[in-house]
Design a protein around this motif. Structure first.
Motif, PDB file in Angstrom:
ATOM      1  N   LYS A 163      35.008  70.239  32.258  1.00 45.80           N
ATOM      2  CA  LYS A 163      35.334  69.405  31.358  1.00 45.80           C
ATOM      3  C   LYS A 163      36.173  68.261  31.938  1.00 45.80           C
ATOM      4  O   LYS A 163      36.074  67.074  31.276  1.00 45.80           O
ATOM      5  CB  LYS A 163      36.530  70.103  30.409  1.00 45.80           C
ATOM      6  N   VAL A 164      36.809  68.469  32.706  1.00 41.59           N
ATOM      7  CA  VAL A 164      37.569  67.367  33.187  1.00 41.59           C
ATOM      8  C   VAL A 164      36.452  66.300  34.169  1.00 41.59           C
ATOM      9  O   VAL A 164      36.775  65.045  33.988  1.00 41.59           O
ATOM     10  CB  VAL A 164      38.521  67.427  34.441  1.00 41.59           C
ATOM     11  N   CYS A 165      35.457  66.552  34.756  1.00 37.18           N
ATOM     12  CA  CYS A 165      34.588  65.821  35.343  1.00 37.18           C
ATOM     13  C   CYS A 165      33.853  64.942  34.307  1.00 37.18           C
ATOM     14  O   CYS A 165      33.351  63.858  34.174  1.00 37.18           O
ATOM     15  CB  CYS A 165      33.329  66.599  36.088  1.00 37.18           C
ATOM     16  N   LEU A 166      33.447  65.815  32.895  1.00 37.02           N
ATOM     17  CA  LEU A 166      32.825  64.975  31.865  1.00 37.02           C
ATOM     18  C   LEU A 166      33.738  64.060  31.146  1.00 37.02           C
ATOM     19  O   LEU A 166      33.078  62.937  30.901  1.00 37.02           O
ATOM     20  CB  LEU A 166      32.335  66.186  30.899  1.00 37.02           C
ATOM     21  N   ALA A 167      35.054  64.354  31.269  1.00 31.28           N
ATOM     22  CA  ALA A 167      36.043  63.448  30.622  1.00 31.28           C
ATOM     23  C   ALA A 167      35.979  62.190  31.379  1.00 31.28           C
ATOM     24  O   ALA A 167      35.799  61.016  30.985  1.00 31.28           O
ATOM     25  CB  ALA A 167      37.105  64.036  30.431  1.00 31.28           C
ATOM     26  N   ILE A 168      36.128  62.286  32.776  1.00 28.93           N
ATOM     27  CA  ILE A 168      36.123  61.175  33.634  1.00 28.93           C
ATOM     28  C   ILE A 168      35.159  60.293  33.491  1.00 28.93           C
ATOM     29  O   ILE A 168      35.199  58.971  33.531  1.00 28.93           O
ATOM     30  CB  ILE A 168      36.426  61.466  35.103  1.00 28.93           C
ATOM     31  N   ALA A 169      33.458  60.919  33.349  1.00 29.32           N
ATOM     32  CA  ALA A 169      32.911  59.917  33.296  1.00 29.32           C
ATOM     33  C   ALA A 169      32.529  59.516  31.940  1.00 29.32           C
ATOM     34  O   ALA A 169      31.811  58.039  31.864  1.00 29.32           O
ATOM     35  CB  ALA A 169      31.142  60.795  33.661  1.00 29.32           C
ATOM     36  N   HIS A 170      32.907  60.109  30.818  1.00 31.34           N
ATOM     37  CA  HIS A 170      32.936  59.393  29.680  1.00 31.34           C
ATOM     38  C   HIS A 170      33.713  58.293  29.470  1.00 31.34           C
ATOM     39  O   HIS A 170      33.451  57.228  28.924  1.00 31.34           O
ATOM     40  CB  HIS A 170      33.389  60.620  28.704  1.00 31.34           C
ATOM     41  N   TYR A 171      34.979  58.436  29.901  1.00 25.23           N
ATOM     42  CA  TYR A 171      35.792  57.390  29.693  1.00 25.23           C
ATOM     43  C   TYR A 171      35.596  56.202  30.897  1.00 25.23           C
ATOM     44  O   TYR A 171      36.457  55.125  30.917  1.00 25.23           O
ATOM     45  CB  TYR A 171      37.351  57.699  29.762  1.00 25.23           C
ATOM     46  N   ALA A 172      35.129  56.427  31.573  1.00 27.99           N
ATOM     47  CA  ALA A 172      34.543  55.466  32.844  1.00 27.99           C
ATOM     48  C   ALA A 172      33.565  54.558  32.293  1.00 27.99           C
ATOM     49  O   ALA A 172      33.567  53.507  33.065  1.00 27.99           O
ATOM     50  CB  ALA A 172      34.334  55.956  34.261  1.00 27.99           C
TER      51      ALA A 172
END
Length: 781
Positions: A163-172
């Motif tokens: 989840k944290v990896c997907l969140a970083i990629a999404h907000y980047a």
């Protein structure tokens, strides 16, 4: 500091002897609470936590995990943060940032987000709204400032890690510019300031409380800024034109531009139709001899080009005191295009950062040369120097052109002015140069920086190439610039911090439109000063403390005036060419003509001519062109720090900007080495001189009855402008232990390459029978 209160055993036993055990238990509980308090993330106004995961390991050393850090990985709408469980040893030389901690990375600084699963041997580059079919065991962040950061999820929950990896990629990868954190941050800060202003008497008290290291940089959004620049350069035959108010003519030009005084507004509106995006030719700078530097875009229609350009060139000719001719130069014919520059940078970055050191050591210099990055740096410097010759010697006005007048022209016009005008070598002058020739001229920072990750083909580090060219000049003439390479590096890094409006937009109109929408969204009343809630990057106090900003000051800088003492009084005098030349004649060979590293005078004399004409030799029968004769004469005599500067262009003179490109590579970090050693000593020397000047300035002189004593001076700690202060008599003059060649940056905490043990050079030194390339052997020697 809170924890230290509960560690005072004598205090507890003396005041509360009956409740000793209660306080012991309370002490333990407070320590536990304090640990969780330290693990909490400090958020800025408008910043929210999107996702987080505990028990994450940040890799510090690839060989073993002894130095790795354990802690919490957090993704917010502004940055990726890592909070260690235990505070690492304090970095005395670390550049402290007010917005980003040591282990923080802004989302706009992320270039690629890569997830890895070691067990399945899978690797995936994540983008916005993408799915991840495996549980990641590693997360690698490739940053635009050349950092590579690696996290491991050995003990973390697999679902939380995903989840944290997907969140970083999404907000980047934001879908809209308003989703960048800067809009939310500045909006919240605006309302907080307005609330604070109601408590205070006046809003001026707020501005006075904000420290400023340099005079306010003009942003050229009003006619008065342009008027001051016209008067400063003596461009009497040019005027400020307001036909583009509210962007009625061109959407990529500023509202106010400078045009020839002989051209009427009606004619300019007619000329604008034949140019791309109606971009009227822009005035950049005026030489004291009357020649002007003008930039414009190419005209697609040949008939219209001949008709309108002739009238514009006639107007430029009239502005010259001797009505000298106008020379037009098409930069697209002599300089690389955007795609070439981007390709060269990717290859250069590959050699400096990504490739394993063990595999690339023998061919490192070949890779650097094959990338063509340094070749392009030389090309821009050479083109700019040729324009300098035309304006300085030929006394002709020069018009530089390209297709849209928003890329190559920005770099070349800035370099020409940097070489000709010493004002732009000061800190405030350089900032005004960038503001005038890049920001207000409509350089596509949003597209070139690729903040929204929409089109990789539009991305190009042209501004970084310009800063590299400026660094080459600083490296060759270290006393001619008021700012340091640390300032250039920080300025480049500021492009990836989305809290300022300088590097976020493609044009002034786009900035105005987005800020208008932003003001409506945040309920900001119309007519408020937009700079209050979206300031330019030149307000350095929002990123660094006053102490950190002293790293921008060059202790070797020779300004327009130098202080001297005469009859007990501090006076100033202007350093003329004659006085400066006389002081250089007796200098050792290592510093004659401003050269460094023991370069001889002979190579400097012929360097530029050899570049312009490779077949040039010292044989008297060879006929010199006027340009060759000018460059030979200039390089053969001592130069004026506050006069014309020409770059050295032989391949041996164009160096790799190590502080920027190699600052995150541990193998390239030299303890107590590099230029920081000289910077440290010079700062102390300058600081000591300024202390003596302060004492002399306040010295009242001898008295018949009183023993002469210097009058009290203001606390010098407030006045000091050097990062390193003078040592006292009882202090050791040795270098501090924390100084390295990457100062004030540190490679600790970034992805290291494999250790240098086992590399070809080390094996060779240990007696292994291997062949070394000529490059590696020479480098070893």
């Amino acid at each position: 500091h809170r924890l230290s209160i509960f560690d005072r055993q004598p205090f507890r036993l003396y005041i509360f002897p009956k409740y000793y055990y209660i306080f012991v238990i309370a002490n333990k509980l407070c320590k536990v609470f304090f640990f969780f308090y330290c693990m909490q993330h400090v958020l800025f106004p408008g910043e929210i936590v999107v996702n987080e995961v505990n028990f994450v390991r940040k890799c510090i050393n690839n060989e073993n995990g002894h130095d790795d850090l354990w802690g919490k990985l957090i993704c917010t709408n502004f940055k990726v943060s890592f909070i260690p469980q235990e505070d690492p040893p304090k970095q005395n030389a670390h550049l402290s940032h007010l917005l980003l901690a040591e282990h923080d990375v802004a989302l706009t600084c992320l270039d690629q987000v890569v997830t890895v699963n070691d067990a399945k041997g899978k690797k995936k580059v994540l983008g916005s709204n993408q799915k991840l079919k495996f549980n990641p065991t590693e997360l690698i962040l490739y940053c635009k400032d050349l950092r590579i950061i690696r996290f491991c999820f050995d003990e973390a929950g697999p679902e939380s890690a995903k989840k944290v990896c997907l969140a970083i990629a999404h907000y980047a990868h934001p879908a809209d510019l308003h989703l960048l954190f800067g809009f939310e941050y500045q909006g919240r800060r605006y309302h907080e300031r307005k609330g604070l202003a109601k408590i205070l008497k006046t809003a001026a008290e707020i501005n006075e409380s904000m420290p400023r290291m340099s005079p306010q940089t003009p942003v050229y959004d009003c006619p008065s800024d342009w008027d001051r620049e016209i008067k400063r350069t003596g461009a009497t035959e040019w005027r400020v034109c307001s036909i583009n108010e509210r962007y009625n003519v061109s959407q990529s030009l500023p509202e106010y531009i400078v045009v020839p005084a002989s051209l009427a507004d009606q004619d300019l509106r007619q000329f604008a139709n034949c140019y791309s995006d109606n971009r009227i030719p822009l005035w950049c700078w005026n030489h004291p001899n009357g020649s002007a530097l003008v930039r414009m875009c190419n005209v697609a229609d040949p008939i219209a080009q001949k008709k309108f350009e002739q009238r514009i060139f006639n107007a430029i000719t009239k502005s010259h005191p001797t009505c000298s001719e106008v020379i037009k130069l098409d930069l697209e014919k002599s300089l690389p295009n955007i795609l070439d520059i981007q390709s060269a940078f990717c290859k250069f970055r590959q050699s400096c950062v990504i490739d394993p050191f063990e595999e690339s050591e023998e061919r490192w210099f070949s890779c650097i040369e094959n990338s063509r990055w340094l070749e392009y740096v030389r090309a821009f410097l050479k083109q700019s120097a040729e324009i300098v010759f035309l304006m300085e010697v030929k006394s002709v006005s020069v018009v530089i052109t390209e297709e849209e007048d928003r890329d190559l022209n920005c770099a070349v016009s800035s370099l020409v002015q940097l070489m000709l005008d010493p004002h732009y070598r000061s800190l405030s002058g350089f900032q005004s140069l960038v503001q005038k020739e890049w920001v207000m001229a409509g350089h596509r920072f949003l597209d070139r920086c690729n903040h929204l990750k929409r089109n990789d083909k539009e991305e190009c580090p042209l501004f970084l190439l310009f800063l590299d060219c400026v660094w080459q000049m600083i490296n060759q003439y270290p006393a001619a610039f008021e700012f340091t390479e640390t300032y250039l590096t920080v300025l480049s890094d500021s492009m990836w911090i989305p809290v300022h409006g300088t590097f976020l937009f493609n044009s002034c109109l786009q900035r105005t439109q987005h800020l208008t929408e932003f003001a409506k969204t945040k309920a900001i009343p119309p007519g408020e000063d937009q700079s209050v809630y979206f300031p330019p990057v030149w307000e350095w106090s929002q990123q660094f403390s006053a102490k950190e900003q002293t790293l921008f000051n060059n202790p070797m800088y020779v300004g327009k005036s130098v202080a001297r003492v005469q009859n007990g009084e501090v006076k100033t005098f202007k350093r003329t060419k004659k006085a400066y030349s006389a002081s250089v004649k007796g200098s050792p060979a290592s510093v004659v003509n401003g050269l460094r590293d023991g370069e001889g005078t002979l190579s400097r004399r012929v360097s530029f001519m050899s570049e312009l004409k490779p077949e040039f030799s010292s044989v008297k029968d060879v006929v010199e062109s006027p340009s060759e004769r000018f460059f030979r004469d200039w390089f053969s005599r001592p130069f004026d720090q506050q006069g014309l500067l020409l770059p050295l262009l032989l391949p041996s003179h164009i160096a790799v900007w190590k502080l920027f490109f190699l600052r995150w590579v541990p193998e390239a970090c030299i303890p107590k080495g590099g230029t920081v050693t000289a910077y440290h000593k010079l700062c102390q020397l300058v600081d000591e001189i300024e202390m003596l000047q302060c004492q002399l300035k306040h010295y009242k002189g001898p008295s018949p009855c009183i023993t002469p004593e210097p009058s009290p001076c203001k606390p010098h700690s407030v006045q000091r402008r050097m990062y390193f202060n003078a040592c006292s008599a009882d202090e050791s003059p040795s270098l501090p232990d924390f100084l390295t060649s990457s100062f004030p940056f540190t490679p600790v905490g970034n992805l290291c390459r494999r250790s240098t043990l086992g590399t070809p050079i080390t094996k060779f030194l240990n007696g292994a029978k291997i062949w070394l390339s000529t490059e590696t052997l020479n480098d070893t020697v």
